[in-house]
Each structure stands twice: as C-alpha cells, then as structure tokens.
Design an enzyme around this catalytic site. Structure first.
Site, PDB file in Angstrom:
ATOM      1  N   GLU A   1     -29.040  -9.903  94.628  1.00 25.49           N
ATOM      2  CA  GLU A   1     -28.150  -9.152  95.521  1.00 25.49           C
ATOM      3  C   GLU A   1     -27.370 -10.092  96.457  1.00 25.49           C
ATOM      4  O   GLU A   1     -27.875 -11.132  96.876  1.00 25.49           O
ATOM      5  CB  GLU A   1     -29.005  -8.201  96.370  1.00 25.49           C
TER       6      GLU A   1
ATOM      7  N   LYS B   1     -24.081   0.085  96.767  1.00 23.48           N
ATOM      8  CA  LYS B   1     -25.373   0.431  97.342  1.00 23.48           C
ATOM      9  C   LYS B   1     -25.221   1.685  98.205  1.00 23.48           C
ATOM     10  O   LYS B   1     -24.299   1.780  99.027  1.00 23.48           O
ATOM     11  CB  LYS B   1     -25.869  -0.748  98.188  1.00 23.48           C
TER      12      LYS B   1
ATOM     13  N   CYS C   1     -31.583  -3.105  95.837  1.00 25.59           N
ATOM     14  CA  CYS C   1     -32.541  -3.332  96.917  1.00 25.59           C
ATOM     15  C   CYS C   1     -33.099  -2.061  97.563  1.00 25.59           C
ATOM     16  O   CYS C   1     -33.935  -1.380  96.984  1.00 25.59           O
ATOM     17  CB  CYS C   1     -31.904  -4.251  97.956  1.00 25.59           C
TER      18      CYS C   1
END
Length: 268
Positions: free
Chosen positions: A41, A110, A145
């Site tokens: 990431e 995200k 994540c």
C-alpha cells in the site's frame, strides 16, 4: 501459479527513491516463472500525509506508466499495491493492477479511512465496493489495509466469483495479531485464497510513536492454512497457489449456496 510478494520498506515522501527500490526488486529478485507480483500500500509517498497534497500522483499519471513499464519489460502481472492519488480535487488511496501486456485491469479507492492515523484529515474515502477483475485468467479482487476490518467489503467480490483476494497494506506491529487473524478469517469465511502484502519500517506518526510496520506478508489457502509467511524485515515471499483448491473448498462447504440475504440486516 507462482506468486511473489515484495515486502519492502516505503520511505515516506520520497517518490523517486521508492520507485527506484521497487524497480531494483524487479530486476534482482523476480523469478522468471513468477506470474503475479504484489507490492504494498501507498508505495509512492508512504504515510507522509502532511505533504500528501503536494506529493500525491494525479489520476495515476505517474504510477501507472511506471508499473506498466515494469509489467511489460518483465512480462509479469502486477498487483500494484496502492498510491496516494489526486482526482477531482480530492486525494484518494487508490489500488490498481496491471497485466503483463500493460493493460490497467483494476482501479479502486480505499473506502474506510484510519482514524488512528488521521487519514480522514488528508484523504477522501472511496464510495464503491471492490469489483471482480481477471488477472492471469483468474477472477480476483484487491482490497486496501483498513478495509480488511470490514468483512462486508470482501463478501461482495467473493460472492461474485473472485477466487483470490489481494490485500495490500501498511499495517503496524501494534495490531499484528489482528492482521494475522483477520486475513485467515477472510480466507475461511469465503473459501478463497487470501494474498496479503505488507510493508516494514518505522512509523512516523504522532499516534504511533515507536511503532513499526509489521511485515508478515502471507499467502493463505481457502481452508485458512498459511502457505507462506514473511517475518518483520524486508524480504520476498514466494509460493505456488492452486486455484482448484477454491472450487474444492467451496464444494465441500457451500457457503455461497447457503447465503440468506433475505434475512440479513446491515448496519446503517
């Protein structure tokens, strides 16, 4: 199918240095028979959030050509982690994937921003659930994540046929037990391969003084068994995966045939 995870340290704010490091890994560590490489990431800027408005990419105009060149030159598919990415006056944490022919296979932001890192002060969360895309003729999806903590995010693409879920992260040692447990849970509850690439190195955030990125990138089979797992330093994690195991596991435990969306309730 052979997978390599490039578990590396991301230098905060140093885009060119990070690019050079990733390029050197492809030149020095890539196996000739590897079919998919995964990188972590936010590999362009790391969590240099205070300067992210200045250093973020703009609509992947720098990150995509860089990864595209690596994919074509090395003839390998790349799960290209994610990058800080400016689009329409907002800054997102954008995951993407590129085929060995240079095609952009996937792009998604995200969704959930980490309050412990003050992400919401600097970034904008995405508003679309991860999709299914094909990489190396396999249906897959890619998740970033903190979104790992929300099982709803993974359930959609797996219910739509994804056989592999790639997670890219900069996950810290403070919650390393959560990382390992949640990754195994996502594999078990969806009967799919989970392939997770994390970073290593120091965390420069006022809320995480003395903390480090945890490493422990791993490949988990559809039964929740860890096929390979890294340590807490820079390294390359390599493993073969066998997609027929997904079909076998989902036939043995037919969760998707037994779903009851008519009785489920969702958080508002």
């Amino acid at each position: 199918m052979k997978i390599q995870l490039f578990q590396t340290e991301i230098i905060e704010g140093e885009v060119k240095q990070n690019e050079n490091r990733i390029e050197s890994l492809f030149e020095e560590k890539l196996h000739i028979d590897t079919e998919i490489v995964v990188i972590p990431e936010m590999w362009n800027t790391g969590y240099d959030l205070k300067n992210v408005a200045e250093k973020a990419d703009i609509d992947l105009k720098r990150a995509f050509p860089f990864i595209q060149r690596l994919a074509i030159n090395h003839q390998v598919n790349i799960i290209a982690g994610s990058v800080s990415n400016k689009r329409n006056e907002n800054i997102y944490n954008t995951a993407f994937a590129v085929s060995k022919t240079g095609e952009l296979l996937y792009q998604k932001d995200k969704i959930h921003l980490v309050p412990m890192l003050d992400e919401h002060h600097y970034l904008t969360g995405g508003d679309e659930v991860p999709d299914v895309f094909e990489i190396n003729n396999i249906k897959a999806s890619q998740i970033i994540c903190y979104d790992l903590r929300f099982p709803e995010i993974t359930r959609y693409p797996t219910s739509q046929g994804a056989k592999v879920i790639f997670y890219v992260a900069q996950w810290t040692t403070r919650n390393i037990n959560h990382w390992r447990t949640l990754l195994k849970a996502r594999a078990i509850e969806n009967c799919v391969y989970v392939i997770a690439c994390n970073s290593v190195g120091k965390v420069n955030n006022k809320n995480h003084v003395g903390n480090t990125y945890a490493g422990h990138s791993m490949i988990i089979d559809p039964n929740g068994n860890i096929v390979e797992e890294g340590g807490d330093q820079e390294e390359i994690i390599t493993a073969e995966i066998h997609i027929q195991k997904v079909t076998e596991q989902q036939k043995s435990i037919p969760i998707f045939k037994n779903l009851r969306p008519d009785v489920y309730k969702h958080a508002e």
